[in-house]
Write a protein that holds these residues in place. Structure first.
Motif, PDB file in Angstrom:
ATOM      1  N   UNK A  95       0.847  -1.194   0.000  1.00  0.00           N
ATOM      2  CA  UNK A  95       0.000   0.000   0.000  1.00  0.00           C
ATOM      3  C   UNK A  95       0.882   1.243   0.000  1.00  0.00           C
ATOM      4  N   UNK A  96       0.699   2.077  -0.992  1.00  0.00           N
ATOM      5  CA  UNK A  96       1.436   3.328  -1.081  1.00  0.00           C
ATOM      6  C   UNK A  96       0.599   4.469  -0.498  1.00  0.00           C
ATOM      7  N   UNK A 166       4.114  10.734  -6.980  1.00  0.00           N
ATOM      8  CA  UNK A 166       4.828  10.648  -5.706  1.00  0.00           C
ATOM      9  C   UNK A 166       4.199   9.544  -4.866  1.00  0.00           C
ATOM     10  N   UNK A 167       4.951   8.461  -4.637  1.00  0.00           N
ATOM     11  CA  UNK A 167       4.505   7.312  -3.851  1.00  0.00           C
ATOM     12  C   UNK A 167       5.373   7.209  -2.612  1.00  0.00           C
ATOM     13  N   UNK A 168       4.750   7.233  -1.450  1.00  0.00           N
ATOM     14  CA  UNK A 168       5.491   7.181  -0.184  1.00  0.00           C
ATOM     15  C   UNK A 168       6.563   8.251  -0.113  1.00  0.00           C
ATOM     16  N   UNK A 169       6.253   9.439  -0.646  1.00  0.00           N
ATOM     17  CA  UNK A 169       7.187  10.548  -0.577  1.00  0.00           C
ATOM     18  C   UNK A 169       8.284  10.520  -1.607  1.00  0.00           C
ATOM     19  N   UNK A 453      -6.639   1.438  10.408  1.00  0.00           N
ATOM     20  CA  UNK A 453      -5.349   1.063   9.828  1.00  0.00           C
ATOM     21  C   UNK A 453      -4.557   2.332   9.545  1.00  0.00           C
ATOM     22  N   UNK A 454      -3.332   2.381  10.014  1.00  0.00           N
ATOM     23  CA  UNK A 454      -2.492   3.563   9.879  1.00  0.00           C
ATOM     24  C   UNK A 454      -1.269   3.199   9.054  1.00  0.00           C
ATOM     25  N   UNK A 455      -0.936   4.080   8.114  1.00  0.00           N
ATOM     26  CA  UNK A 455       0.230   3.840   7.260  1.00  0.00           C
ATOM     27  C   UNK A 455       0.921   5.167   6.973  1.00  0.00           C
ATOM     28  N   UNK A 456       2.254   5.137   6.972  1.00  0.00           N
ATOM     29  CA  UNK A 456       3.038   6.335   6.712  1.00  0.00           C
ATOM     30  C   UNK A 456       4.017   6.065   5.569  1.00  0.00           C
ATOM     31  N   UNK A 457       4.392   7.114   4.841  1.00  0.00           N
ATOM     32  CA  UNK A 457       5.365   6.929   3.745  1.00  0.00           C
ATOM     33  C   UNK A 457       6.695   6.392   4.273  1.00  0.00           C
ATOM     34  N   UNK A 458       7.136   5.273   3.706  1.00  0.00           N
ATOM     35  CA  UNK A 458       8.358   4.648   4.206  1.00  0.00           C
ATOM     36  C   UNK A 458       9.576   5.539   3.996  1.00  0.00           C
ATOM     37  N   UNK A 459       9.617   6.264   2.881  1.00  0.00           N
ATOM     38  CA  UNK A 459      10.785   7.085   2.596  1.00  0.00           C
ATOM     39  C   UNK A 459      10.983   8.170   3.650  1.00  0.00           C
ATOM     40  N   UNK A 462      12.027   6.180   7.707  1.00  0.00           N
ATOM     41  CA  UNK A 462      12.879   4.981   7.718  1.00  0.00           C
ATOM     42  C   UNK A 462      13.520   4.768   9.090  1.00  0.00           C
ATOM     43  N   UNK A 463      13.735   5.821   9.847  1.00  0.00           N
ATOM     44  CA  UNK A 463      14.360   5.697  11.163  1.00  0.00           C
ATOM     45  C   UNK A 463      13.305   5.241  12.184  1.00  0.00           C
ATOM     46  N   UNK A 464      13.683   4.233  12.975  1.00  0.00           N
ATOM     47  CA  UNK A 464      12.738   3.686  13.950  1.00  0.00           C
ATOM     48  C   UNK A 464      12.261   4.738  14.939  1.00  0.00           C
ATOM     49  N   UNK A 465      13.173   5.562  15.432  1.00  0.00           N
ATOM     50  CA  UNK A 465      12.814   6.553  16.444  1.00  0.00           C
ATOM     51  C   UNK A 465      11.764   7.523  15.904  1.00  0.00           C
ATOM     52  N   UNK A 466      11.921   7.937  14.657  1.00  0.00           N
ATOM     53  CA  UNK A 466      10.963   8.878  14.074  1.00  0.00           C
ATOM     54  C   UNK A 466       9.603   8.210  13.852  1.00  0.00           C
TER      55      UNK A 466
END
Length: 557
Positions: A95-96, A166-169, A453-459, A462-466
Motif C-alpha cells: 500500500x502506497x 509521488x509514492x510514499x514521498x 489502519x495507519x500507514x506512513x510513507x516509508x521514505x 525509515x528511522x525507527x525513532x521517528x
C-alpha cells in the motif's frame, strides 16, 4: 415412448402432475443453482493464456503451515537451476501513500519483477512495462498504472507517460499503462505497479513474496516438484544458516485460487443433490400410488395387445414429461436462487463475477432433468407392469404381487424419511456452526470497538525513532477525539487476521518452543477490555531502551 398419450394422461390428473412437477423443480432448481457456482468457481478455466502451465511456488517449513510465501533469492535460484520452468515472477502487495489536494490517500500497489508480467502474458496498453534495468541499484524510480487507475485518475490521457507520481514521498516516473482486464489471481487488485527492490544475498531470510512460474509445455507438476525438491536440498547445503529445513511446495495456480472454496461448494452441491433425491423418491411413491389405481386400465391395454414394453414406455413417457416440466420450472427457480447465493456468499469465495446460467449450466440442467425422469420413473414402471393382467381381468386377488408392491412402497417411504433426516441433521450442524461463529466473542469487548489502519510513507520514516514518535503522536490525537475512551495499537494480531511466528527458549532447556506473537501498545488490552490474571500490563515506561517485557496468554503459560 408414447409422449402424446402420456401427455393426455397427465392432463387428466392436473393435481397429481402439479405436485410432482413442483416437488422435482425444487430439487432441480437447488442443484442447478449450486452447480452454477461450482461451475464458475471450480470448473471454469482461469481466463489466462495456457492456465494449466501456471503454478505457485511456496517455501515449506513447519512454521509456515497454511502460508504460501517465498524468499526472492531462493526463487531466483530455482529459476536458474530448473530446466522445467520457462518464466518465474516475484511480487508482493504494498500500500502506497500518495499526496492529493484532499490530503493523503492510500493506493493499492504491487512490487514486481519484469518476469511477473511475462508469466501471465500481460501486455502494455500504452508505453512499456517494467524491465530488468528498473531493478538495478540507482535506477530512477518508475511506475506502471493499472488501466482502471489510468482511466479514473487521468481520464485516459495518453500524455500521462513521463509524468511524476509521488509514492510514499518518492517521485516515480510513469512509464506505461497495463492493458485492460488484467486480473492476477494470487494478488490483490493493484492500482499501480513498481519494481521490486533490489534483491541481495542478505535478503534470503526475507520470505514474504508471491512466486509464480510457467512450466515448459507437456511438463507435469509432479516432475517439477521432484526437480525443485532436489534444488531445495542443494540450497540447504549451500546456505545452511537460512535454508536448512526448508523445502518447496508446487501448487497449480487453479488449485491455489479455488482450493479453499472447493469443499464448501461440494458440500452444498451434495445437499442440493440430496434434496433432489428426496424429491425423486417422493415422486416415485406418488407414481406407484397412481399406477395402483390404473391397474384396470393397464389390464385392458394388455388384453388389446399392448406388451410390457409398450406399457413401460407409456409410464416412462409420463415420467419424462413431468421431469421436463420440472426442469423448465427448476431453471427459472435457479435463476433467482443464483442471485441470492451470490449476494449471500462469503467474501472468501473467488470468481463469483462469472456465476450465471451459462450454456454449460443449462446443459447440466437438461441432463439432470432427463436423469431425474429415469430415476423416479423407471422403477415404478417396471414394478407396475410386472403383473399377470389376464388373472387380474378374471377377478383373481392381487396375492403376492400386491404384497410385493406394498413392501416396495414402504421401502420408498423409509428411504425418503432417512434421506430427509440426513439432510436435516446436516442443516442442523450448519446452523449450529453459524450460531457459534455469530456469537463468537474472542475474549474481548466488541461494543464500541473500531479498527483504524495507519500507514506512513516509508521514505519519510525509515528511522525507527521517528516512526515510533509519529505513532505516539497519532495515538494521542485519537485519544483526544470526543467520545474516545482509550486507544491501543498493534503490529498485526488476531483482529487483523494474522500474527508473527517465532520460537523461544525456557531457562534450563535447550530445545526451542514455537510461539505466535505481536507487538502492542500499553493501551491495547485496556481498549479491548481484556483483564490480567496475574502480573501487570504494559506501561509507557516499557520502551526500546528499557528492560524487555512480555505478556503471555494462559495457554502458553
Amino acid at each position: 415412448l408414447d409422449l402424446r398419450k402420456a401427455g393426455r394422461s397427465l392432463l387428466r390428473a392436473p393435481g397429481f402432475s402439479a405436485l410432482v412437477v413442483l416437488t422435482l423443480a425444487l430439487g432441480i432448481g437447488a442443484t442447478t443453482a449450486v452447480f452454477s457456482l461450482f461451475h464458475a468457481v471450480i470448473l471454469r478455466p482461469l481466463p489466462l493464456p495456457e492456465p494449466h502451465q501456471l503454478v505457485v511456488l511456496c517455501e515449506s517449513h513447519p512454521s509456515l503451515e497454511g502460508i504460501c510465501a517465498a524468499s526472492p533469492p531462493n526463487a531466483l535460484d530455482w529459476r536458474r537451476r530448473s530446466r522445467n520452468l520457462t518464466e518465474l515472477g516475484i511480487a508482493r502487495n504494498h500500500s502506497f501513500v500518495i499526496q492529493t489536494e484532499g490530503g493523503a490517500q492510500r493506493l493499492r500497489g504491487t512490487l514486481a519483477t519484469p518476469a511477473f508480467f511475462e508469466v501471465f502474458r500481460i501486455r502494455p496498453h500504452i508505453g512499456r512495462l517494467l524491465i530488468e534495468k528498473d531493478l538495478e541499484p540507482g535506477s530512477p524510480p518508475v511506475a506502471v498504472l493499472a488501466h482502471g487507475t489510468w482511466q479514473q485518475r487521468y481520464d485516459g490521457d495518453p500524455g500521462v507517460l513521463g509524468q511524476s507520481l509521488v509514492l510514499d514521498g518518492e517521485a516515480h516516473t510513469l512509464v506505461g499503462v497495463v492493458a485492460p482486464g488484467v486480473e492476477i489471481p494470487v494478488l490483490a487488485t493493484a492500482e499501480v505497479w513498481t519494481p521490486l527492490p533490489y534483491v541481495a544475498e542478505e535478503h534470503r531470510r526475507w520470505r514474504g513474496f508471491r512466486v509464480v512460474a510457467r512450466l515448459q509445455p507437456e511438463v507435469s507438476v509432479s516432475r517439477v516438484r521432484s526437480e525443485l525438491d532436489a534444488i531445495a536440498r542443494e540450497l540447504a547445503r549451500d546456505h545452511p544458516e537460512t535454508n536448512d529445513g526448508w523445502g518447496v511446495r508446487v501448487v497449480p495456480l487453479h488449485e491455489m485460487v479455488v482450493g479453499s472454496a472447493r469443499q464448501p461448494l461440494l458440500i452444498f452441491l451434495g445437499a442440493g443433490a440430496l434434496v433432489l433425491l428426496i424429491g425423486c423418491v417422493n415422486s416415485a411413491n406418488l407414481l406407484l400410488t397412481r399406477a395402483s389405481r390404473r391397474e384396470h386400465e393397464f389390464a385392458v391395454r394388455a388384453a388389446m395387445g399392448a406388451g410390457r414394453g409398450r406399457l413401460v414406455g407409456l409410464l416412462l413417457g409420463e415420467s419424462l414429461l413431468l421431469a421436463a416440466l420440472a426442469g423448465a420450472l427448476g431453471v427459472a427457480l435457479a435463476r433467482g436462487a443464483v442471485a441470492v447465493l451470490v449476494a449471500w456468499a462469503p467474501p472468501g469465495i473467488p470468481r463469483l463475477d462469472g456465476v450465471g446460467l451459462h450454456p454449460g449450466v443449462l446443459a447440466f440442467a437438461v441432463a439432470l432433468s432427463l436423469l431425474t425422469g429415469l430415476v423416479f420413473g423407471l422403477a415404478p414402471a417396471l414394478r407396475t407392469t410386472a403383473r399377470d393382467w389376464a388373472a387380474l381381468l378374471q377377478g383373481s386377488p392381487r396375492g403376492s404381487s400386491g404384497r410385493s408392491a406394498a413392501r416396495f412402497q414402504s421401502g420408498l417411504v423409509v428411504a425418503e424419511v432417512a434421506l430427509a433426516l440426513t439432510l436435516l441433521l446436516g442443516a442442523g450442524l450448519l446452523v449450529r456452526s453459524f450460531l457459534a461463529i455469530a456469537t463468537w466473542t474472542g475474549g474481548f469487548e466488541h461494543q464500541g470497538l473500531h479498527l483504524v489502519a495507519v500507514q506512513y510513507p516509508e521514505e519519510q520514516y525509515r528511522e525507527d525513532a521517528r516512526l515510533v514518535e509519529v505513532y505516539r503522536h497519532t495515538l494521542r490525537e485519537l485519544e483526544a477525539l470526543p467520545g474516545v475512551r482509550s486507544v491501543g495499537a498493534t503490529s498485526t494480531g488476531p483482529l487483523f487476521g494474522s500474527r508473527e511466528r517465532g520460537s523461544f527458549f525456557l531457562d534450563g532447556r535447550e530445545e526451542p518452543r514455537a510461539a505466535r506473537w505481536f507487538n502492542v501498545s500499553p493501551g491495547y488490552l485496556r481498549t479491548l477490555g481484556v483483564s490480567l490474571i496475574r502480573g501487570r500490563s504494559l506501561a509507557p515506561r516499557d520502551r526500546a531502551d528499557s528492560q524487555p517485557v512480555a505478556l503471555v496468554n494462559e495457554t502458553l503459560a
